[in-house]
Structure formats: structure tokens, C-alpha cells
Design a protein around this motif. Sequence first.
Motif, mmCIF file in Angstrom:
data_model
loop_
_atom_site.group_PDB
_atom_site.id
_atom_site.type_symbol
_atom_site.label_atom_id
_atom_site.label_comp_id
_atom_site.label_asym_id
_atom_site.label_seq_id
_atom_site.Cartn_x
_atom_site.Cartn_y
_atom_site.Cartn_z
ATOM 1 N N TYR A 5 0.829 -1.129 -0.081
ATOM 2 C CA TYR A 5 0.031 0.210 -0.031
ATOM 3 C C TYR A 5 1.013 1.330 0.071
ATOM 4 N N ASN A 6 1.813 1.728 0.739
ATOM 5 C CA ASN A 6 2.766 2.221 0.869
ATOM 6 C C ASN A 6 3.239 2.187 -0.344
ATOM 7 N N SER A 7 3.556 1.496 -1.411
ATOM 8 C CA SER A 7 3.996 1.398 -2.648
ATOM 9 C C SER A 7 3.201 2.364 -3.855
ATOM 10 N N VAL A 8 2.171 2.172 -3.551
ATOM 11 C CA VAL A 8 0.617 2.756 -3.820
ATOM 12 C C VAL A 8 0.844 4.421 -3.373
ATOM 13 N N VAL A 9 0.748 4.710 -1.949
ATOM 14 C CA VAL A 9 1.239 6.176 -1.534
ATOM 15 C C VAL A 9 2.036 7.027 -2.428
ATOM 16 N N ALA A 10 3.443 5.873 -2.600
ATOM 17 C CA ALA A 10 4.308 7.008 -3.023
ATOM 18 C C ALA A 10 4.328 6.605 -4.269
ATOM 19 N N GLY A 11 3.574 6.661 -4.803
ATOM 20 C CA GLY A 11 3.019 6.192 -6.337
ATOM 21 C C GLY A 11 4.727 5.251 -7.138
ATOM 22 N N LYS A 12 4.757 4.381 -6.526
ATOM 23 C CA LYS A 12 5.901 3.576 -7.055
ATOM 24 C C LYS A 12 4.949 1.964 -7.559
ATOM 25 N N ILE A 13 3.834 2.582 -7.269
ATOM 26 C CA ILE A 13 3.129 1.039 -8.574
ATOM 27 C C ILE A 13 2.031 2.485 -8.602
ATOM 28 N N ASP A 14 1.866 2.027 -10.443
ATOM 29 C CA ASP A 14 1.510 3.556 -10.380
ATOM 30 C C ASP A 14 -0.044 3.101 -11.567
ATOM 31 N N ASN A 15 -0.198 1.262 -12.155
ATOM 32 C CA ASN A 15 -1.031 0.909 -12.556
ATOM 33 C C ASN A 15 -2.364 0.359 -11.882
ATOM 34 N N ALA A 16 -3.359 0.907 -13.293
ATOM 35 C CA ALA A 16 -5.064 0.907 -12.612
ATOM 36 C C ALA A 16 -5.176 0.209 -11.873
ATOM 37 N N SER A 17 -5.740 -0.484 -12.349
ATOM 38 C CA SER A 17 -5.686 -2.323 -11.386
ATOM 39 C C SER A 17 -5.115 -2.341 -9.982
ATOM 40 N N THR A 18 -4.013 -1.889 -10.214
ATOM 41 C CA THR A 18 -3.089 -3.133 -8.913
ATOM 42 C C THR A 18 -3.093 -1.436 -8.106
ATOM 43 N N VAL A 19 -3.457 -0.242 -8.676
ATOM 44 C CA VAL A 19 -3.923 0.814 -7.642
ATOM 45 C C VAL A 19 -4.883 0.761 -6.590
ATOM 46 N N ILE A 20 -5.710 0.268 -7.654
ATOM 47 C CA ILE A 20 -7.540 0.043 -6.913
ATOM 48 C C ILE A 20 -7.071 -1.369 -6.153
ATOM 49 N N GLY A 21 -6.909 -2.696 -6.472
ATOM 50 C CA GLY A 21 -6.849 -3.507 -5.652
ATOM 51 C C GLY A 21 -6.167 -3.524 -4.363
ATOM 52 N N LEU A 22 -4.414 -2.863 -4.190
ATOM 53 C CA LEU A 22 -4.267 -2.307 -3.656
ATOM 54 C C LEU A 22 -4.581 -1.473 -2.289
#
Length: 200
Positions: free
Chosen positions: A172-189
Motif C-alpha cells: 500500500y505504501n508503494s501505491v501512496v509513494a507512486g511506485k505502483i501506478d497502474n490502475a488495476s493494481t492501485v485499485i486492488g491494493l
Amino acid sequence: MKPTVFTQTDVEVLDKKTLYQGFFALEEYRFKHKLFAGGWSQEVSREVFERGHAVVVLPYDKNRDQVVLIEQIRFPALATSKSPWLLELVAGMIAPHETPLEVAHRELQEESGLVAQNMHFVNSYLASPGGSTERFYFYWAEVDSSKAQGLHGLADEHEDIRLHVLTREDAYNSVVAGKIDNASTVIGLQWLQLNYQQLV
């Protein structure tokens, strides 16, 4: 007074023409639609990218509070990303003869080598409705993350997949930091972060 709720019957398709047909298709539609203020729109022309529908699977080990992500190259990401190798959820296209649930189990095994102890449907959503009909069917899979190892993917589909096991918090922190930025993974996490306490 309740606002008007439009449905499929409030769109009139005037014409459809195939502009390109390959692995994906590009269709041109001409249509009219009802207006919020009343009456009908002028004729509208839109190109629609037809790539079919897909399944997304979030492999989650609720006992260890860990998620299993896959890493693979996504060539279109080269245009805007530092690296086109992305951390993602398991995903795959639905063939005409398959159900979303069947694809969820198949793709989990092909892309991660894992077998779901249980597969849970969460919801479905449109990927990019401004230009594509594609709908994602989102599942979370109960997995044993200790068995996540090795390289995966189908050679005949040019897949080269590496696994990553992260704590839910780190993912989740990787999403917040923008390291994970593809839509389906962002939505899932994001969904997992909101709901993980109800899954145990």
C-alpha cells in the motif's frame, strides 16, 4: 423531482464500421443520445478500442498479511515511466468460452504458480470507458505466500514474470509513494487496505 436516469435504450446506434482488426479491434460508431436538458444530441462519431474483457486477481495471504505481486515488462509504459517493468496484480483476458472465475484460477497458476485456497469475487469496473469497452472482473485469492517463488509466465505469450512478496502495508505504501501506478493494481491494493480487517 427525481433526476432522469438514462439507460441503454436512450442511445441510438446509427452505424458501426470496423477500422482495424488484429489481436485487438478498432470500431467506429455513429450514434445519438438523449440530453439532460431534453431532446436528442446531434450525431456523434467515436472510435472504440475493442480488446475484450479481463480478470484481475489479488493474491493475498491473510495469515501472514502478505500480498504476491508480479513484475513484467509493459512496453506502452516506456513512453511515460522510468522503467516499463511494472509491479502488478495477476491478470488475463477472458476468452469467449471462459467464465471470469475460470480465468482467475488459470491466470493465478500461470503467472504466479500459486493455487487459490479460495477465490472471492469483489466487483467489476470499466478500465477506460472514454475509449474502450473493456471491463475488469476483480477477485482476491487466498494463497500461501510462502510458496511464491521462481519465474513464471507462458513462453508462447512472451511472458517473463518475476514474483514479489510484500507485506500488505509495504504494498500500500508503494501505491501512496507512486511506485505502483497502474490502475488495476492501485485499485486492488486500495481495496485491500480498506477491507483487510474484514477478511481475517
